[in-house]
Scaffold this active site. Structure first.
Site, PDB file in Angstrom:
ATOM      1  N   ASP B  19       0.813  -1.213   0.000  1.00  0.00           N
ATOM      2  CA  ASP B  19       0.000   0.000   0.000  1.00  0.00           C
ATOM      3  C   ASP B  19       0.849   1.266   0.000  1.00  0.00           C
ATOM      4  OD1 ASP B  19      -2.017  -1.823   0.121  1.00  0.00           O
ATOM      5  OD2 ASP B  19      -2.983  -0.980   1.897  1.00  0.00           O
ATOM      6  N   ARG B  99       0.724   6.804  17.104  1.00  0.00           N
ATOM      7  CA  ARG B  99       0.561   7.720  15.975  1.00  0.00           C
ATOM      8  C   ARG B  99       1.159   9.093  16.212  1.00  0.00           C
ATOM      9  NH1 ARG B  99       0.550   3.565  13.017  1.00  0.00           N
ATOM     10  NH2 ARG B  99      -1.468   2.602  12.533  1.00  0.00           N
ATOM     11  N   ASP B 128      -6.839   6.575  12.560  1.00  0.00           N
ATOM     12  CA  ASP B 128      -5.418   6.906  12.426  1.00  0.00           C
ATOM     13  C   ASP B 128      -5.171   8.163  11.616  1.00  0.00           C
ATOM     14  OD1 ASP B 128      -4.465   4.936  14.064  1.00  0.00           O
ATOM     15  OD2 ASP B 128      -4.319   3.461  12.453  1.00  0.00           O
ATOM     16  N   SER B 180      -6.343  -6.955   8.755  1.00  0.00           N
ATOM     17  CA  SER B 180      -5.265  -5.983   8.848  1.00  0.00           C
ATOM     18  C   SER B 180      -4.800  -5.889  10.294  1.00  0.00           C
ATOM     19  CB  SER B 180      -5.723  -4.619   8.344  1.00  0.00           C
ATOM     20  OG  SER B 180      -6.745  -4.130   9.172  1.00  0.00           O
TER      21      SER B 180
END
Lengths: 407, 407, 407, 407
Positions: B19, B99, B128, B180
């Site tokens: 990705d 993050r 996110d 995921s």
């Protein structure tokens, strides 16, 4: 002022044990009053049949035995579990929640018996005296409360036994355990003796309501618990009354060693105290309840409710069940539970349990499709940009201001 | 308005996977800009050595690899654990807390590289994107943020693969798992695929950081974890850096199958989402931290702090780590931790852990003697009567008023 | 994608002014849809009779005029005042509370008319767009919302006037004031123009609902306001409907110059904004309500409620009136108001008002005798010692611990 | 147990009035101890020069007079005003905040004098006894506290006067007013006598620190008050010490009749009590402080802080100034004030004051341009759509769910 004659008739929360037997006699001797004994079945797992005879032998003019198990779970335990109430991050409040009900029932007997006083066997150093007495005063603000442990000089085991011997009260030949405990349908608590060293692990023989996790089955077991408006109503499809349901969960919890807690907690009277608790069914219940809430409860409602849990729990712990603030908060809690209808699937295994599935036919707010197709209808990824931009705005302005100053 | 040329140089949070490789290429194609790749080691357990070559092969003008593990634990995980932050009663915020650090490091590189844009691979439906971008804007309120998932039309797996094929980006022959995940030193998360049915139990093969509890040792194991000002500093007497300590706890947690969570949670962007988490060391850490707090923290401080946990946790979950409200709340949290110095003893066994002892040489507020002798000095049981009477006063007045009305 | 034809019929919140007239026309031109105009009387003090003709002249297929004044005060203003809701310590939320009702009425008309879209004239920079649209979505989660200010390119006064001229919409020869305002039975707000300098005092000619305090009567005036379950029901003994009562208080407030506020506030969309408000009757109402609460509300209930005011107020300000969190909180608020029955005496004088007396025949919790005789029955001064001793205990233990460390 | 001889030396908070003179003598007689008198100047506006002689005449072995005015304002009033602390929505805590300082100074003298006891003249029915004694215990957890009003039998005015006459203590020929009061630099309080009827307006002659608003100047007056980190530092450009600044604001408040409050409040000891307060300078200070916060404080920080005000205020009111929870909360408060730098312009007129302007050269978060041009850089109206859509998402899903059920 002499106490003698100041009270005509007292209702005593009576267990049939040595301490409350001595209190029964002491009330008669010290206050010259009639004493009515009262025992309630809250699921403490003891036979109460022998109590009336024992009470009368010790001098009681009457003895009332009440089975309060259903009321206990329905009107006290369940409302509290709707709130996910946990004290100091860990304690499910098993003793705290029983005291107001005992006080309520005791005051009803006092009213029926025309008594002008009530008495209990809680010491002057603990929380229970507060919980009992705030309950008493709620039902009759002018009742006379007698708390012998705060009044008398029988402040040692030997003084108590001497008093018992003198008054012909039988002394159990051996107390089974050196620590004290309190048990009901929700839990059992232990304190004192070896627990006074907060570094020492509680001995295995202390635990009564849970197997040793090491001895629990080697295979996990699954339960499906159904909730209606936040209250559990069925286990594995079997609809049960509140007390029967909690008993069933207790049996599962026992089997799998679930619900042990070792806590050093803060008492309302100002000191820290070490307690060990077993809450087998309650631990499963809270986990399952959270599971159904996850799928049925709105995010902001949950955040609001969660932020009020410490306050609600302190109210219960400190004895303010019958208070306007607890009642006001309960209306909010109950409103949040109107949508909490569904089923949680919980996995039990060697000392713990956790939700592994949840569903709600009627109130699910979860739809995986919001995350995939139908994007155009309900969720457009591009919207996220505006969402972030506007949420960031005040932070960006602040950063600009900070930079401006630095520059 | 054409994007092409609107940006000169972008720093991309790059993992080396399909990705972000596509994004790297897409940024070059779509924006005509230079792309600097950036990867951080937060303990995700992957080899990062091959990444620079891969990035350059895909077109990056530079690639920065940073080991942020100590900073991650010391400045992000530990401050959050001082707060006992838990989202929606269960989630230890393992992804949320990573993050802001990635955003911070990325912006430092952007500054160093003279980049005018930053980009990430988070989708438009998740949390996110918010966490990254609020972080970016904090460090540079006028930075250009490019979120390809919200912009492009590569909205299916086949479109992505076609794009990769067209641009010579190697496509992994088989993705190992259909769900995921996100991993760092604190936790791993899973979502999507089979998890989209919230009633179905997560498959055993999903779990990576914890053994199956059934396969954990048959004997419990004990750990002693020492805390200074609320931060863990040693395990079983061995003093460790923050990251080393968390790694050690992760190893214990793995061994005993501790820290699994199955949660249906509320995303900040407005939908519910099912996540499965493993937080092995963090779960042990929180339990031990509570243990030391029990013996060192004042009652009212704990109640105040606990009431703010949901708010603190929501700040972290929603991405407001770099915000004045989180910073203000952190000062309170940190002040509450000045006395949190001591050791907790934790028992690990087949999927769970619990405190069984705690001590503090310097800050213990527990003294069993308050409950026994020295009564005259510090605690007089008779004081409890006044305490109860005055606490009851407002309730009694209310009861009188209610009776008066009824009468 | 062309908008034209994407919508069949839209209901527009229409005031008859230039902006919403242009929007009416623009919707027809741009979306090719039928437009139904809708105006509500919330006490803005303007004649609405001419509106239907005007709407039809501009192209509307229908026009609905509703008098919502009683509903506004009874179901929106009063519940909010039960909470003593104040935003950022000062603002009585007069505009915020009107928007949800407009949205509700508009959606009812949309349902009746079979419309598939709704539209409003709020800009993209303010709070009102949020309040309207969250309301719309509550009543129909799939309704199409058209917010012209966020869509069109008529972003200047001259562009608007050119559009009006082109489409034959009459342009008022002179706008009376350069600032914008919003008025209803609860308040009037002003923003923009000279107010954009937050240091400059608002000009006297801005104020409409309050006299200049300097011009108010030289003699104070007293009002007696009676409350039932937290709602005002009578003024000086005259029982009035909610709207009539608020109108009456507005008249008193006008006369005495009461309820002016100059505030720099935080908008939900992320920026600070300066507003000037006049809330004449509402200011008196809040003061009187607090007065009756003082004599009827329990201490802990008040503390709990007060701690939730900022959260409640933010919900209203941000547009979450029709939300499960506001509804849950309202149940708590309303429960706290069951005892708020009584009368407050308020003194009005030159720009302010304050309670100078309060009474409750049925729910007073005040009894001066607790402070004098009857000591033996309800209050024994000696009890205070125990109360203090136990409340001090944790603080004393902490001091001992601190001294021990120092020694 | 006889009290006589149980204490060697006591420090008494002594005012020179009849009550504390009697207490001085009574301590000597009853406890057979030496008594050290202590008086502090907190701005009560009385001459303290004559006190040492008076104390010695009554039997004190020593007398300490301390001027604590600067410490009072700097370390007690100002930290509290940083929090905008208001009890029960109205009371500025003028008496509450003085008690901890008196306790602190008294304990310092006790330490210096080698005293083993402290004493005060607060009754057993009020809050002040708690505030004093929690303070005493903080500084010395084992100090002996003597509260004569809870011990002796001098429970009527005539008993007191008889005791005074017997011991040669001069009795003031006439007490000026029948109500009691407490005054310091921040405020004066009144209670008792005619105030015991909560419906009766307080008489005009009661007020001391504020003119009758009707007698205030007919022209408004403007003040500019400058703040640094939340503390006022200058008035109309004149930099002043904390105490001098508060005195100056008191003078303005007096002149314009500002700061009167009539409150029926909840005492910590459980009863409601009516108090009348004048806080002239403090009322202006809070208004101005809010003004500067408006332009310098972040929205979420303000919401967080505001939600904690009731809790902070209750801590102060109840006497927990020297407590870990107040200190923890203060760190948060002080952190929120780092940016509160600027000037407020306040208009004073006949009994009230209000902010009419505010500015900050260094920390303004207000920029009118966000609302006009620069749209492309910082604010794009189209972003609002995404913002609303995502904020609405959970509400829309809920509505769909509700409709689904109904359908």
């Amino acid at each position: 002022m002499s106490k003698y004659g100041s009270v005509k008739k007292a209702v005593l929360a009576y267990s049939g044990g040595l301490d409350t037997s001595i209190i029964l006699k002491w009330l008669i001797e010290e206050y010259g009053c009639e004493v009515v004994a009262f025992s309630a079945d809250l699921g403490q797992g003891e036979e109460l049949d022998h109590i009336p005879q024992k009470a009368k032998d010790t001098g009681a003019v009457a003895c009332h035995i009440l089975d309060l198990r259903e009321e206990f779970v329905r009107d006290f335990v369940f409302p509290m579990f709707r709130a996910n109430a946990i004290y100091e991050g860990r304690y499910f409040l098993g003793t705290s929640i029983a005291r107001p009900l005992i006080a309520k029932a005791q005051m009803e007997i006092a009213a029926k018996e025309g008594a002008d006083a009530v008495s209990h066997g809680a010491t002057g150093k603990g929380n229970d005296q507060v919980r009992f007495e705030l309950g008493y005063y709620h039902f009759d603000p002018s009742v006379k409360v007698i708390a012998p442990w705060r009044e008398w000089d029988l402040n040692s085991r030997s003084a108590l036994e001497a008093y018992a011997k003198k008054h012909g009260i039988p002394i159990p030949t051996s107390k089974k355990f050196p620590w004290s405990s309190d048990r009901n349908l929700l839990h059992i608590s232990f304190e004192g003796d070896v627990l006074e060293d907060p570094w020492a692990e509680a001995p295995e023989e202390m635990y009564l309501l849970t197997r040793r996790p090491e001895d629990a089955p080697d295979q996990p077991e699954y339960l499906e618990i159904e909730f209606e408006k936040g209250d559990a109503v069925a286990v594995n499809g079997e609809r049960l009354s509140p007390a029967a349901l909690l008993e069933k969960l207790n049996a599962y919890g026992y089997e799998h060693g679930i619900g042990r807690l070792d806590l050093l907690e803060n008492r309302y009277v100002g000191m820290k105290s070490r307690g060990v608790y077993e809450t087998p069914g309650g631990t499963i219940l809270e986990e399952a309840h959270r599971g159904v809430e996850q799928i049925t409860m709105d995010r902001e409602v949950m955040n609001l409710r969660d932020s009020l849990i410490p306050r609600y729990a302190a109210m219960v712990y400190n004895g303010y069940w019958f208070s306007p603030e607890r009642e006001a908060l309960q209306t909010l809690i109950d409103e949040t539970q109107q949508t909490v209808n569904g089923v949680a699937r919980v996995k039990l295994y060697k000392g713990h349990c956790r939700v592994v599935g949840r569903k709600s036919d009627t109130h699910s707010l979860f739809n995986p499709e919001f995350a995939t197709f139908e994007a155009d209808e309900v969720y457009n990824q591009a919207d996220a940009e505006g969402f972030i931009k506007l949420n960031a705005l005040r932070l960006r302005i602040r950063s600009m201001m900070n930079k401006g100053k630095a520059g």
